[in-house]
Design an enzyme around this catalytic site. Structure first.
Site, PDB file in Angstrom:
ATOM      1  N   ASP A 126       0.688  -1.282  -0.123  1.00  0.00           N
ATOM      2  CA  ASP A 126      -0.007  -0.030   0.027  1.00  0.00           C
ATOM      3  C   ASP A 126       0.922   1.377  -0.139  1.00  0.00           C
ATOM      4  OD1 ASP A 126      -2.362  -1.728   0.046  1.00  0.00           O
ATOM      5  OD2 ASP A 126      -2.254  -1.481   2.126  1.00  0.00           O
ATOM      6  N   LYS A 150       1.696   2.118  -5.088  1.00  0.00           N
ATOM      7  CA  LYS A 150       2.442   1.655  -6.374  1.00  0.00           C
ATOM      8  C   LYS A 150       1.355   1.862  -7.678  1.00  0.00           C
ATOM      9  CE  LYS A 150       2.282  -2.422  -4.321  1.00  0.00           C
ATOM     10  NZ  LYS A 150       2.056  -2.023  -3.022  1.00  0.00           N
ATOM     11  N   GLY A 208      -4.651  -4.356  -3.864  1.00  0.00           N
ATOM     12  CA  GLY A 208      -5.573  -3.011  -4.172  1.00  0.00           C
ATOM     13  C   GLY A 208      -4.835  -1.857  -4.571  1.00  0.00           C
ATOM     14  N   HIS A 209      -4.741  -1.600  -5.915  1.00  0.00           N
ATOM     15  CA  HIS A 209      -3.991  -0.482  -6.466  1.00  0.00           C
ATOM     16  C   HIS A 209      -4.797   0.680  -6.665  1.00  0.00           C
ATOM     17  CE1 HIS A 209      -0.355  -3.338  -7.255  1.00  0.00           C
ATOM     18  NE2 HIS A 209      -0.649  -3.347  -5.970  1.00  0.00           N
ATOM     19  N   GLN A 262       1.924  -5.993  -3.172  1.00  0.00           N
ATOM     20  CA  GLN A 262       2.508  -5.955  -1.875  1.00  0.00           C
ATOM     21  C   GLN A 262       3.837  -5.290  -1.628  1.00  0.00           C
ATOM     22  OE1 GLN A 262       1.579  -9.592  -3.256  1.00  0.00           O
ATOM     23  NE2 GLN A 262      -0.287  -8.595  -2.797  1.00  0.00           N
TER      24      GLN A 262
HETATM   25  P1  GDP Z   1      -0.913   0.422  -3.648  1.00  0.00           P
HETATM   26  O1  GDP Z   1      -1.130  -0.763  -3.250  1.00  0.00           O
HETATM   27  O2  GDP Z   1       0.739   0.663  -3.363  1.00  0.00           O
HETATM   28  O3  GDP Z   1      -1.209   0.826  -5.003  1.00  0.00           O
HETATM   29  O4  GDP Z   1      -1.243   1.748  -2.750  1.00  0.00           O
HETATM   30  P2  GDP Z   1      -2.783   1.757  -2.125  1.00  0.00           P
HETATM   31  O5  GDP Z   1      -3.633   2.142  -3.546  1.00  0.00           O
HETATM   32  O6  GDP Z   1      -3.577   0.440  -1.421  1.00  0.00           O
HETATM   33  O7  GDP Z   1      -3.040   2.617  -1.126  1.00  0.00           O
HETATM   34  C1  GDP Z   1      -2.324   4.233  -1.349  1.00  0.00           C
HETATM   35  C2  GDP Z   1      -3.308   5.023  -1.088  1.00  0.00           C
HETATM   36  O8  GDP Z   1      -2.861   6.321  -0.786  1.00  0.00           O
HETATM   37  C3  GDP Z   1      -4.292   5.326  -1.978  1.00  0.00           C
HETATM   38  O9  GDP Z   1      -5.648   5.398  -1.397  1.00  0.00           O
HETATM   39  C4  GDP Z   1      -3.946   6.558  -2.997  1.00  0.00           C
HETATM   40  O10 GDP Z   1      -4.893   7.006  -3.564  1.00  0.00           O
HETATM   41  C5  GDP Z   1      -3.035   7.256  -1.882  1.00  0.00           C
HETATM   42  N1  GDP Z   1      -2.237   8.188  -2.270  1.00  0.00           N
HETATM   43  C6  GDP Z   1      -1.194   7.985  -3.185  1.00  0.00           C
HETATM   44  N2  GDP Z   1      -0.139   8.729  -3.107  1.00  0.00           N
HETATM   45  C7  GDP Z   1      -0.672   9.524  -2.130  1.00  0.00           C
HETATM   46  C8  GDP Z   1       0.113  11.030  -1.812  1.00  0.00           C
HETATM   47  O11 GDP Z   1       0.998  11.267  -2.042  1.00  0.00           O
HETATM   48  N3  GDP Z   1      -0.678  11.445  -0.789  1.00  0.00           N
HETATM   49  C9  GDP Z   1      -1.923  11.175  -0.251  1.00  0.00           C
HETATM   50  N4  GDP Z   1      -2.338  11.937   0.697  1.00  0.00           N
HETATM   51  N5  GDP Z   1      -2.413  10.027  -0.607  1.00  0.00           N
HETATM   52  C10 GDP Z   1      -1.761   9.118  -1.718  1.00  0.00           C
HETATM   53  P1  IMO Z   2      -0.952  -4.091  -2.290  1.00  0.00           P
HETATM   54  O1  IMO Z   2      -0.311  -4.668  -3.637  1.00  0.00           O
HETATM   55  C1  IMO Z   2      -1.123  -4.573   2.189  1.00  0.00           C
HETATM   56  C2  IMO Z   2      -0.984  -8.896   3.552  1.00  0.00           C
HETATM   57  C3  IMO Z   2      -2.205  -9.446   4.051  1.00  0.00           C
HETATM   58  C4  IMO Z   2      -1.490 -10.448   5.126  1.00  0.00           C
HETATM   59  C5  IMO Z   2      -0.621 -10.790   4.394  1.00  0.00           C
HETATM   60  C6  IMO Z   2      -0.838 -12.280   3.906  1.00  0.00           C
HETATM   61  O2  IMO Z   2      -2.138  -3.238  -2.207  1.00  0.00           O
HETATM   62  O3  IMO Z   2       0.269  -3.238  -1.636  1.00  0.00           O
HETATM   63  P2  IMO Z   2      -2.423 -12.981   1.596  1.00  0.00           P
HETATM   64  O4  IMO Z   2      -3.732 -12.545   1.413  1.00  0.00           O
HETATM   65  O5  IMO Z   2      -1.432 -12.306   0.744  1.00  0.00           O
HETATM   66  O6  IMO Z   2      -1.907 -14.403   1.846  1.00  0.00           O
HETATM   67  O7  IMO Z   2      -1.838 -12.159   3.107  1.00  0.00           O
HETATM   68  O8  IMO Z   2      -0.231  -9.787   3.325  1.00  0.00           O
HETATM   69  N1  IMO Z   2      -1.355  -8.107   2.177  1.00  0.00           N
HETATM   70  C7  IMO Z   2      -1.142  -6.885   1.895  1.00  0.00           C
HETATM   71  N2  IMO Z   2      -1.116  -5.810   2.682  1.00  0.00           N
HETATM   72  N3  IMO Z   2      -1.047  -4.325   0.647  1.00  0.00           N
HETATM   73  C8  IMO Z   2      -1.270  -5.643  -0.051  1.00  0.00           C
HETATM   74  O9  IMO Z   2      -1.233  -5.386  -1.364  1.00  0.00           O
HETATM   75  C9  IMO Z   2      -1.294  -6.777   0.544  1.00  0.00           C
HETATM   76  N4  IMO Z   2      -1.362  -8.079  -0.159  1.00  0.00           N
HETATM   77  C10 IMO Z   2      -1.290  -8.786   1.017  1.00  0.00           C
HETATM   78  O10 IMO Z   2      -2.876  -8.037   4.964  1.00  0.00           O
HETATM   79  O11 IMO Z   2      -1.241  -9.447   6.339  1.00  0.00           O
HETATM   80 MG    MG Z   3      -2.807  -1.418  -1.868  1.00  0.00          MG
END
Ligand code: GDP
Ligand code: IMO
Ligand code: MG
Length: 420
Positions: A14, A17, A41-42, A222
Site C-alpha cells: 500500500d 504503487k 488493491g492499487h 504487496q
Molecule cells: P498500492 O497498493 O501500493 O497501489 O497503494 P494503495 O492504493 O493500496 O494505497 C495508497 C493510498 O494512498 C491510495 O488511497 C492512494 O490514492 C493514496 N495516495 C497515493 N499517493 C498519495 C500521496 O502522495 N498523498 C496522499 N495523501 N495520498 C496518496
Molecule cells: P498491495 O499490492 C498490504 C497482507 C495481508 C496479510 C498478508 C498475507 O495493495 O500493496 P495474503 O492474502 O497475501 O495471503 O495475506 O499480506 N497483504 C497486503 N497488505 N497491501 C497488499 O497489497 C497486501 N497483500 C497482502 O494483509 O497480512
Molecule cells: Mg494496496
C-alpha cells in the site's frame, strides 16, 4: 535493447504503487504484473475519478499500452471478471490490450475456502490474510498440484475436479463446513469470460518485446517486507515481492533488469498481523490513519500506522537493488510539529542498524527527530519550492540510503507528483 524497469513496494504494501505506475506508464510500451493476485488493491486517481485495481496492471488508463498478467500472478476468474467488466463499463475496454500468461495459476473457489479454514485453525496466531486464497494457490503451484490458465484449453474439467477433490479432503480433515455451489457457478462463468482476452506464452512475448527495443515496466504488488523469503515470516504473503520475483514472474533474465524504483511512504503502515517495530498506538498513530485515510483499498481494514523505519527501508533497498526512490504521502504529515525516523533498533544483543532475523522479539526503535514542515505540500510542484525542513527530511533519507529520491508524491492525484 531496452531493459525492464521495475516499480515495487519497500514496506508492507500500500505504498502507492498503483498511482506511480500510472504516472510512469507514458514512458513505456507495456506494464506487467509479475506476482501476487487480488490480494493487491492499487488505487489510481485522475480527472476526479478513483479506481482500485486488483489483478489488472495499473497501466490500463494510459491509452494504447499493452498490459500483461505474468506467469507469477495468481488469478481468480470471478474477481478478474468483476474488475474487467467494471472497467469496460467506465469506457476502458481491455480485450485487445490485456494479455494473460498461460502459466499464471488459477485461484479456485476451494482455495478461498482453504485460506479461511487455515486462518481459523491458527486462531490467535492467524496471519490476517486478505482471504483471497493466495497462500493455498501458491502452495498448490509449488507442490505441483496447481491449475493454470493454459489448462482451460485442455481437459479442464478433469484437471479442476482432481484439484477440488484434493482440497475437499483437506477441508474434511479440518472439519470445516462450506458451500461453494454459487461460487463455483460464477467461477466457470469467469473462465468463459477470460477466453475473450489474449491468453499467451507471456515470457515469449515479453522477451520479443525486449528484443524489439520496447520498454516494459514491471509492477510489483504487496511490498518487500511481505516477501515470502525476506519479509517478516510467517506474517508475509506467499510470493516473492522482491526484484528477483520479476525474473521468475515474467520469465526474463536478471541482466534484463534496468531501473528499480522502490516506493515508500514518508511514514509506515501495515495491515494484518505481524511485527511492526515503529508502530504507534497513540494519538499520532491515529492521526496518521485519519489524515492518510489508511484503510484497506479492497478490504476496508484499518491499517496500522507508525514512523518511517530506516533499518527496514535500507534492508529492502539492499535486497531489491533499488536505483531510485519514490516517496509518497509526505502531505499527510503537513501539520506535524515534529516527525520521527527510526535509525537503529535497541535489541537484547545491543544496538543494531541491521534488520534482525526476529523482529518479533523486543526490538525498540531508536529515533531521530526532524522539524515538521508545517506547510501544505499538496500545492507544490517543483522541488525547489519545498520548505527547507522538508528538503532536510528528503536529503537525510538520500544520505542514509545512498539512493536518490527521484519522485515525490504529495497527493493521490496523478498531477500531485514531483519529478526530480
Ligand atoms: P498500492 O497498493 O501500493 O497501489 O497503494 P494503495 O492504493 O493500496 O494505497 C495508497 C493510498 O494512498 C491510495 O488511497 C492512494 O490514492 C493514496 N495516495 C497515493 N499517493 C498519495 C500521496 O502522495 N498523498 C496522499 N495523501 N495520498 C496518496
Ligand atoms: P498491495 O499490492 C498490504 C497482507 C495481508 C496479510 C498478508 C498475507 O495493495 O500493496 P495474503 O492474502 O497475501 O495471503 O495475506 O499480506 N497483504 C497486503 N497488505 N497491501 C497488499 O497489497 C497486501 N497483500 C497482502 O494483509 O497480512
Ligand atoms: Mg494496496
Amino acid at each position: 535493447m531496452k531493459k525492464v524497469d521495475v516499480v515495487l513496494g519497500l514496506q508492507w504494501g500500500d505504498e502507492g504503487k498503483g498511482k506511480v505506475v500510472d504516472v510512469l506508464t507514458p514512458s513505456y510500451e507495456a506494464v506487467a504484473r509479475f506476482q501476487g493476485g487480488p490480494n493487491a488493491g492499487h488505487t489510481l486517481e485522475f480527472n476526479g475519478e478513483k479506481y482500485v485495481l486488483r489483478s489488472i496492471p495499473s497501466g490500463i488508463f494510459q491509452g494504447g499500452k499493452i498490459n500483461i498478467i505474468g506467469n507469477g500472478v495468481v488469478l481468480d476468474p470471478i474477481l478478474f471478471r468483476e474488475e474487467a467488466e467494471a472497467l469496460a463499463k467506465s469506457g476502458h475496454d481491455l480485450t485487445q490490450r490485456l494479455y494473460i500468461s498461460k502459466k499464471a495459476h488459477l485461484i479456485m473457489p476451494t482455495h478461498r475456502i482453504l485460506d479461511a479454514a487455515y486462518e481459523a485453525a491458527k486462531g490467535s496466531s492467524k496471519i490476517g490474510t486478505t482471504g483471497k486464497g493466495i497462500g493455498p494457490t501458491y502452495t498448490d503451484k509449488v507442490s505441483r498440484n496447481g491449475v493454470r490458465v493454459g489448462d482451460i484449453f485442455l481437459d479442464f474439467k478433469s484437471i479442476y475436479d482432481a484439484a477440488k477433490a484434493r482440497h475437499e479432503a483437506i477441508l474434511r480433515s479440518l472439519g470445516y463446513a462450506y458451500d461453494i455451489a454459487e461460487l463455483e457457478r460464477k467461477w466457470f462463468e469467469g473462465i468463459e469470460y477470460m477466453k475473450r482476452f489474449r491468453i499467451i506464452d507471456s515470457e515469449q512475448t515479453v522477451n520479443d518485446m525486449i528484443c524489439a527495443d520496447k520498454h516494459i515496466l514491471a509492477e510489483g504488488a504487496q511490498g518487500t517486507l511481505l516477501d515470502v523469503d525476506f519479509g517478516s515470516y510467517p506474517f508475509v504473503t506467499s510470493s516473492n515481492t522482491v526484484c528477483a520475483g520479476v525474473c521468475t514472474g515474467l520469465g526474463i533474465a536478471p541482466n534484463r533488469i534496468g531501473e528499480v524504483y522502490g516506493i515508500f511512504k514518508a511514514y509506515c503502515t501495515r495491515v494484518g498481523s505481524g511485527p511492526f517495530p515503529t508502530e504507534l498506538f497513540d494519538e499520532t498513530g491515529k492521526r496518521l490513519r485519519d489524515l492518510g485515510h489508511e484503510y484497506g483499498a479492497v478490504t476496508g481494514r484499518e491499517r496500522r500506522c507508525g514512523w518511517l523505519d530506516m533499518v527496514a527501508l535500507k534492508y529492502a533497498i539492499m535486497v531489491d537493488g533499488v536505483t531510485g526512490l519514490i516517496m509518497m504521502k509526505s502531505d499527510v504529515m503537513n501539520d506535524f510539529d515534529t516527525v520521527k525516523v527510526a535509525v537503529a533498533y535497541e535489541t537484547a544483543e545491543g544496538r543494531t542498524t541491521v534488520f534482525p532475523y526476529n523482529i518479533e522479539s523486543d526490538v525498540k526503535p531508536v529515533y531521530r527527530e526532524f522539524r515538521g514542515w508545517k506547510c501544505d505540500l499538496r500545492k507544490i510542484r517543483r522541488y525547489e519550492d519545498f520548505p527547507q525542513e522538508f528538503k532536510e527530511y528528503v536529503e537525510f533519507i538520500e544520505s542514509e540510503t545512498g539512493v536518490p529520491v527521484k519522485i515525490i508524491s504529495v497527493g493521490p492525484d496523478r498531477d500531485e507528483t514531483i519529478m526530480r
